[in-house]
Design a protein around this motif. Structure first.
Motif, PDB file in Angstrom:
ATOM      1  N   ASP A   1     -16.896 -55.483 -53.120  1.00 12.81           N
ATOM      2  CA  ASP A   1     -18.127 -54.695 -53.248  1.00 12.81           C
ATOM      3  C   ASP A   1     -19.209 -55.299 -52.354  1.00 12.81           C
ATOM      4  O   ASP A   1     -20.262 -55.723 -52.812  1.00 12.81           O
ATOM      5  CB  ASP A   1     -18.571 -54.673 -54.712  1.00 12.81           C
ATOM      6  CG  ASP A   1     -19.698 -53.685 -54.957  1.00 12.81           C
ATOM      7  OD1 ASP A   1     -19.934 -52.834 -54.083  1.00 12.81           O
ATOM      8  OD2 ASP A   1     -20.340 -53.781 -56.022  1.00 12.81           O
ATOM      9  N   GLN A   2     -18.906 -55.317 -51.053  1.00 17.47           N
ATOM     10  CA  GLN A   2     -19.801 -55.966 -50.108  1.00 17.47           C
ATOM     11  C   GLN A   2     -20.851 -55.013 -49.523  1.00 17.47           C
ATOM     12  O   GLN A   2     -21.850 -55.466 -48.954  1.00 17.47           O
ATOM     13  CB  GLN A   2     -18.968 -56.587 -48.974  1.00 17.47           C
ATOM     14  CG  GLN A   2     -17.951 -57.615 -49.456  1.00 17.47           C
ATOM     15  CD  GLN A   2     -17.043 -58.090 -48.332  1.00 17.47           C
ATOM     16  OE1 GLN A   2     -17.262 -57.773 -47.164  1.00 17.47           O
ATOM     17  NE2 GLN A   2     -16.004 -58.854 -48.681  1.00 17.47           N
ATOM     18  N   THR A   3     -20.606 -53.702 -49.645  1.00 14.09           N
ATOM     19  CA  THR A   3     -21.518 -52.733 -48.995  1.00 14.09           C
ATOM     20  C   THR A   3     -21.922 -51.623 -49.967  1.00 14.09           C
ATOM     21  O   THR A   3     -21.588 -50.449 -49.736  1.00 14.09           O
ATOM     22  CB  THR A   3     -20.843 -52.142 -47.754  1.00 14.09           C
ATOM     23  OG1 THR A   3     -19.598 -51.515 -48.173  1.00 14.09           O
ATOM     24  CG2 THR A   3     -20.551 -53.199 -46.714  1.00 14.09           C
TER      25      THR A   3
ATOM     26  N   SER B   1     -24.856 -50.197 -50.599  1.00 11.80           N
ATOM     27  CA  SER B   1     -25.761 -49.207 -50.024  1.00 11.80           C
ATOM     28  C   SER B   1     -25.023 -48.293 -49.045  1.00 11.80           C
ATOM     29  O   SER B   1     -25.270 -47.079 -48.985  1.00 11.80           O
ATOM     30  CB  SER B   1     -26.920 -49.910 -49.306  1.00 11.80           C
ATOM     31  OG  SER B   1     -26.424 -50.776 -48.296  1.00 11.80           O
ATOM     32  N   GLN B   2     -24.072 -48.861 -48.302  1.00  8.46           N
ATOM     33  CA  GLN B   2     -23.268 -48.048 -47.386  1.00  8.46           C
ATOM     34  C   GLN B   2     -22.371 -47.085 -48.169  1.00  8.46           C
ATOM     35  O   GLN B   2     -22.169 -45.933 -47.749  1.00  8.46           O
ATOM     36  CB  GLN B   2     -22.421 -48.958 -46.497  1.00  8.46           C
ATOM     37  CG  GLN B   2     -21.512 -48.209 -45.530  1.00  8.46           C
ATOM     38  CD  GLN B   2     -20.661 -49.141 -44.682  1.00  8.46           C
ATOM     39  OE1 GLN B   2     -21.038 -49.507 -43.577  1.00  8.46           O
ATOM     40  NE2 GLN B   2     -19.521 -49.543 -45.222  1.00  8.46           N
ATOM     41  N   ASP B   3     -21.850 -47.534 -49.301  1.00  4.24           N
ATOM     42  CA  ASP B   3     -21.023 -46.671 -50.134  1.00  4.24           C
ATOM     43  C   ASP B   3     -21.807 -45.454 -50.611  1.00  4.24           C
ATOM     44  O   ASP B   3     -21.292 -44.329 -50.605  1.00  4.24           O
ATOM     45  CB  ASP B   3     -20.496 -47.454 -51.342  1.00  4.24           C
ATOM     46  CG  ASP B   3     -19.454 -48.489 -50.941  1.00  4.24           C
ATOM     47  OD1 ASP B   3     -19.045 -48.478 -49.770  1.00  4.24           O
ATOM     48  OD2 ASP B   3     -19.062 -49.293 -51.801  1.00  4.24           O
TER      49      ASP B   3
ATOM     50  N   TYR C   1     -13.220 -50.918 -43.793  1.00  7.30           N
ATOM     51  CA  TYR C   1     -13.912 -50.337 -44.955  1.00  7.30           C
ATOM     52  C   TYR C   1     -13.152 -50.663 -46.241  1.00  7.30           C
ATOM     53  O   TYR C   1     -13.751 -50.980 -47.274  1.00  7.30           O
ATOM     54  CB  TYR C   1     -14.030 -48.821 -44.813  1.00  7.30           C
ATOM     55  CG  TYR C   1     -15.023 -48.356 -43.783  1.00  7.30           C
ATOM     56  CD1 TYR C   1     -16.098 -49.152 -43.396  1.00  7.30           C
ATOM     57  CD2 TYR C   1     -14.901 -47.101 -43.183  1.00  7.30           C
ATOM     58  CE1 TYR C   1     -17.013 -48.724 -42.446  1.00  7.30           C
ATOM     59  CE2 TYR C   1     -15.814 -46.652 -42.246  1.00  7.30           C
ATOM     60  CZ  TYR C   1     -16.867 -47.469 -41.876  1.00  7.30           C
ATOM     61  OH  TYR C   1     -17.778 -47.033 -40.938  1.00  7.30           O
TER      62      TYR C   1
ATOM     63  N   GLY D   1     -13.933 -54.083 -47.561  1.00  6.07           N
ATOM     64  CA  GLY D   1     -15.298 -54.454 -47.940  1.00  6.07           C
ATOM     65  C   GLY D   1     -16.010 -53.453 -48.826  1.00  6.07           C
ATOM     66  O   GLY D   1     -16.943 -53.813 -49.540  1.00  6.07           O
ATOM     67  N   SER D   2     -15.573 -52.199 -48.822  1.00  2.15           N
ATOM     68  CA  SER D   2     -16.265 -51.143 -49.570  1.00  2.15           C
ATOM     69  C   SER D   2     -15.542 -50.859 -50.880  1.00  2.15           C
ATOM     70  O   SER D   2     -14.347 -50.537 -50.887  1.00  2.15           O
ATOM     71  CB  SER D   2     -16.326 -49.859 -48.731  1.00  2.15           C
ATOM     72  OG  SER D   2     -16.702 -48.766 -49.516  1.00  2.15           O
TER      73      SER D   2
END
Length: 340
Positions: A130-132, A134-136, A265, A268-269
């Protein structure tokens, strides 16, 4: 099984006219209220009757000319240790054991599926990358068309997986209704199918845990009503297959950079990671439900080759839905059969 009569098949209406030499035995036959377990033919034809005594047992044979009909009855005062009675009791005992074994096997499968479901939820909420975040959220809004054109080019592989995930609930609905319904647990399948449009396999797994075959019988009138008239339609199946092929071709035409980016992705997502696992789970469970639907329609002998095709994610099950026979011919006998 009667204690004093071993009935294989006989029309007892002929007993009063049997030429028995033992008057006591004949009198006892007439006074007994014997009811045959197998219905006999009422047609009149020539009948030959033979009787005889062997080892203290009186046997009666009836042979009807014309359509072959052979009846045999062995009446005597059998003892509990009679081999025939012992064999029958042994057979009933084995049947009871097999039923109990099947029941135990289904509960074992349910426990394993429940453990899998719990482990998946734990992984999704606690261990998935769950590194991104806001991008998710940005990707989700773009895929839902909640964000206008801002010049950002979405990954083609991501877009393809997203739309394939939208087709999976429709494919599962066509596989589970009505042949995947549960008759023993009385748990309806439709709430889980509705939730699967939002939760995918994570929403379907609890139903897999509670599922108890065979499915309840389906009447012809049900096939003309919603939703079975839609889910059994060949037009719906063809649309699902065509849409799936189009999306897969679109993903296959994506360049190598898109595939590499999707892999990044995935690592990291959380959104893309969880969606990819969901797609994998739906693909893994689909062949079983194809098999269940196939046997329920008594089409295993002709369609067994499609089990291998169903291993192809979404396209395989969608092709099966196009080729499977209509349920109308099996509306009153909807139960999985032994493929042998």
């Amino acid at each position: 099984m009667l204690a004093n009569a071993n009935l294989i098949c006989c029309n007892f209406s002929t007993f009063p006219s049997l030429p028995l030499k033992n008057p006591t035995f004949r009198t006892s036959l007439q006074t007994q209220n014997l009811k045959p377990r197998i219905s006999h033919s009422k047609t009149t034809s020539k009948v030959s009757i033979f009787s005889g005594t062997h080892n203290g047992k009186t046997s009666i044979f009836t042979i009807q000319k014309g359509p072959l009909q052979i009846c045999q009855s062995t009446l005597n005062s059998q003892k509990p240790e009679d081999p025939v009675l012992n064999e029958s009791a042994s057979l009933e005992s084995e049947l009871g054991k097999s039923e109990n074994g099947a029941d135990g096997g289904s509960w074992t499968t349910s426990v394993l599926l429940f453990v899998l479901w719990g482990a998946l939820l734990y992984y999704v909420f606690n261990l998935a990358p769950d590194q991104t975040p806001s991008q998710d959220m940005y990707f989700l809004k773009k895929l839902l068309n909640l964000k206008g054109d801002d010049g950002f080019r979405m990954n083609e592989v991501l877009v393809s997986v997203w739309y394939l995930m939208g087709l999976w609930p429709l494919v599962y609905s066509m596989l589970l209704l009505p042949t995947g319904r549960s008759s023993k647990s009385k748990v309806p399948v439709w709430p889980f199918l509705i939730l699967s449009f939002f939760g995918g396999a994570y929403a379907l797994l609890p139903y897999f845990v509670l599922w108890r075959p065979p499915p309840p019988p389906v009447h012809e009138s049900e096939l003309t009503k919603w939703p079975l008239n839609f889910l059994e339609s060949k037009l719906t199946a063809w649309i699902s297959l065509a849409a799936g092929l189009g999306i897969v071709i679109y993903a296959g035409l994506a360049n190598g950079a898109d595939w590499k980016e999707y892999y990044q992705y995935f690592n990291g997502s959380k959104f893309i990671h969880v969606m990819s696992l969901d797609f994998t789970l739906l693909s893994a469970f689909a062949p079983f439900w194809v098999y269940n639907d196939m046997t329920s329609r008594k089409w295993f002998d002709k369609g067994s080759w499609l089990l291998f095709v169903s291993l192809v994610p979404l396209i395989g099950p969608a092709l099966y839905l196009v080729l499977r026979p209509s349920l109308s011919t099996e509306a009153n006998s909807l139960s999985p059969t032994d493929p042998k």
